[in-house]
Design an enzyme around this catalytic site. Structure first.
Site, short mmCIF file in Angstrom:
data_model
loop_
_atom_site.label_atom_id
_atom_site.label_comp_id
_atom_site.label_asym_id
_atom_site.label_seq_id
_atom_site.Cartn_x
_atom_site.Cartn_y
_atom_site.Cartn_z
N ASP A 116 -43.28 78.92 -17.13
CA ASP A 116 -43.00 80.33 -16.88
C ASP A 116 -43.14 80.69 -15.40
O ASP A 116 -43.06 81.87 -15.03
CB ASP A 116 -43.86 81.25 -17.77
CG ASP A 116 -45.30 80.81 -17.90
OD1 ASP A 116 -45.73 79.91 -17.15
OD2 ASP A 116 -46.01 81.38 -18.76
N HIS A 126 -54.93 80.05 -23.31
CA HIS A 126 -55.67 81.33 -23.32
C HIS A 126 -56.75 81.38 -24.40
O HIS A 126 -57.58 82.29 -24.40
CB HIS A 126 -54.70 82.49 -23.53
CG HIS A 126 -53.72 82.68 -22.41
ND1 HIS A 126 -54.12 82.92 -21.12
CD2 HIS A 126 -52.36 82.64 -22.38
CE1 HIS A 126 -53.05 83.03 -20.34
NE2 HIS A 126 -51.96 82.86 -21.09
N HIS A 170 -49.70 82.01 -16.02
CA HIS A 170 -50.87 82.81 -16.38
C HIS A 170 -52.16 81.98 -16.29
O HIS A 170 -52.18 80.82 -16.69
CB HIS A 170 -50.71 83.35 -17.80
CG HIS A 170 -49.42 84.11 -18.00
ND1 HIS A 170 -48.27 83.51 -18.46
CD2 HIS A 170 -49.11 85.40 -17.76
CE1 HIS A 170 -47.30 84.40 -18.51
NE2 HIS A 170 -47.77 85.55 -18.10
C1 SS9 Z 1 -50.72 91.71 -24.00
C2 SS9 Z 1 -49.56 90.76 -24.17
C3 SS9 Z 1 -49.19 90.11 -22.89
C4 SS9 Z 1 -49.23 87.73 -22.85
C5 SS9 Z 1 -48.48 86.66 -22.14
C6 SS9 Z 1 -49.11 85.34 -22.41
C7 SS9 Z 1 -48.40 84.21 -21.78
C8 SS9 Z 1 -48.90 82.93 -22.29
N1 SS9 Z 1 -50.32 93.07 -23.74
N2 SS9 Z 1 -48.47 88.89 -23.08
S1 SS9 Z 1 -48.43 81.50 -21.40
ZN ZN Z 2 -47.95 81.67 -19.28
#
Ligand code: SS9
Ligand code: ZN
Length: 340
Positions: A284, A159, A197
């Site tokens: 995930d 990300h 994601h």
């Molecule tokens: C923002 C937080 C959401 C993010 C999940 C990221 C997964 C990474 N409200 N959480 S693999």
């Molecule tokens: Zn993820």
């Protein structure tokens, strides 16, 4: 299978995250790595320390001002008399200025972040740097002739964009590995992102690049994090046009539907004819994941590994997400075993 891991990951711990409107303990926690290491030990594989790299290597995929911010953020926080974890609360959204880096620390924190889910603590920089070193070392080993190598990265990376953090990610480990392969002289490198994601950071970094293909299968951003990127019509721009392929899938997707899409995604990789592959390995997509909504079961992970390994490409596997802590190790090792 060559495996790289650093105990420094544990220095990144102790934060809360704003998850769908509620402040909860971070799902991205050190015990994830403990479970993966336990499963690796059961498989009988050795784990090695990463090589050391100069921080200048991060400029290959990140902005220099962003890296400098990450490196010094917590010390500045301390300088303001604060402790605990840092979380931003305001972001430069549409109609606001992004061309000026603000002076104040909290203003800068929001400027470089895109969510309030990625706490920075005292050891975050050290942990993120060690994770990046694992990815770089795995890439170097593949350049040196290993058929595959696995970087047990934590925090994850996909990300993290050229100049922003979020989604638990600070340095983009997979992008650093892909760039390292390019810098070693491989002409075309593909990144396959199977995390639940969308890998918005990796897409951002290689958006205008014709030499690095990005292919991602993920939860539909209409309802799934990171929400604002990852649609099928995002194809890349400039020299990178046609080198970005997103496959968003609905909540509830099981192996039957997933594997059909995987075949199409793998065709895109084959068509690109890369000399090496980087896999953003998020597990995930498992049915028991607490923040994700696909329905792959444990028996599907050996299948996933087998399909990717069948490409026959030199492959760097980089750990991304996976938050069902009790099952994360078994699911990761199931994928790795296909490369052994
Ligand atoms: C923002 C937080 C959401 C993010 C999940 C990221 C997964 C990474 N409200 N959480 S693999
Ligand atoms: Zn993820």
């Amino acid at each position: 299978m060559k495996i790289f891991h650093s105990p420094l990951h544990a220095l990144h711990d102790g934060g809360m995250e704003l998850h769908r409107g509620a402040l909860v303990p971070s799902y991205e926690k050190p015990s994830r790595v403990d479970h993966i290491l336990a499963s690796i030990a059961r498989a009988g594989w050795a784990v090695e320390a990463p090589l050391a790299y100069d921080d200048a290597v991060f400029a290959s995929v990140h902005d220099a001002d962003y890296v400098a911010f990450l490196r010094g953020a917590y010390e500045e926080w301390r300088g303001e008399g604060r402790d605990g974890f840092m979380l931003p609360g305001a972001f430069p959204a549409r109609g606001m200025r992004r061309d000026r880096v603000p002076a104040g620390l909290h203003a800068r924190l929001g400027y470089y972040a895109f969510d309030a889910g990625s706490p920075i603590v005292e050891g975050t920089w050290q942990a993120a740097r060690a994770a990046a070193h694992c990815a770089l070392t795995a890439a170097d080993l593949v350049v040196a002739g290993e058929r595959s190598a696995y970087a047990l990265c934590r925090p994850p990376g996909h990300h993290a964009g050229r100049g922003m953090f979020g989604g638990y990610c600070f340095l983009n480990n997979a992008a650093l590995a892909a760039q390292r392969l390019r810098d070693a002289g491989l002409e075309r490198v593909a990144v396959l992102d199977v995390d639940y994601h969308h890998g918005n950071g990796t897409q951002d970094i290689f958006w205008e690049r014709g030499d690095v293909l990005f292919v991602s299968i993920h939860g539909d951003p209409n309802t799934e994090y990171p929400f604002y990127l990852g649609h099928a019509d995002e194809r890349g721009a400039g020299a990178g046009e046609g080198c970005n392929h997103n496959f968003p899938l609905p909540r509830g997707t099981d192996w039957a539907a997933y594997s059909a899409t995987l075949e199409t995604a793998l065709e895109r990789v084959v068509d690109f004819a890369p000399q090496a592959l980087v896999v953003s390995l998020g597990v995930d997509i498992f049915e028991g994941d607490p923040i994700s909504q696909f329905r792959l079961v444990a028996a599907d992970f050996p299948r996933l590994g087998a399909r990717i390994a069948a490409l026959g490409l030199p492959t760097v596997l980089v750990q991304e997400g996976g938050y069902a802590v009790a099952e994360i190790g078994e699911n990761v090792v199931s994928v790795l075993a296909a490369f052994d």
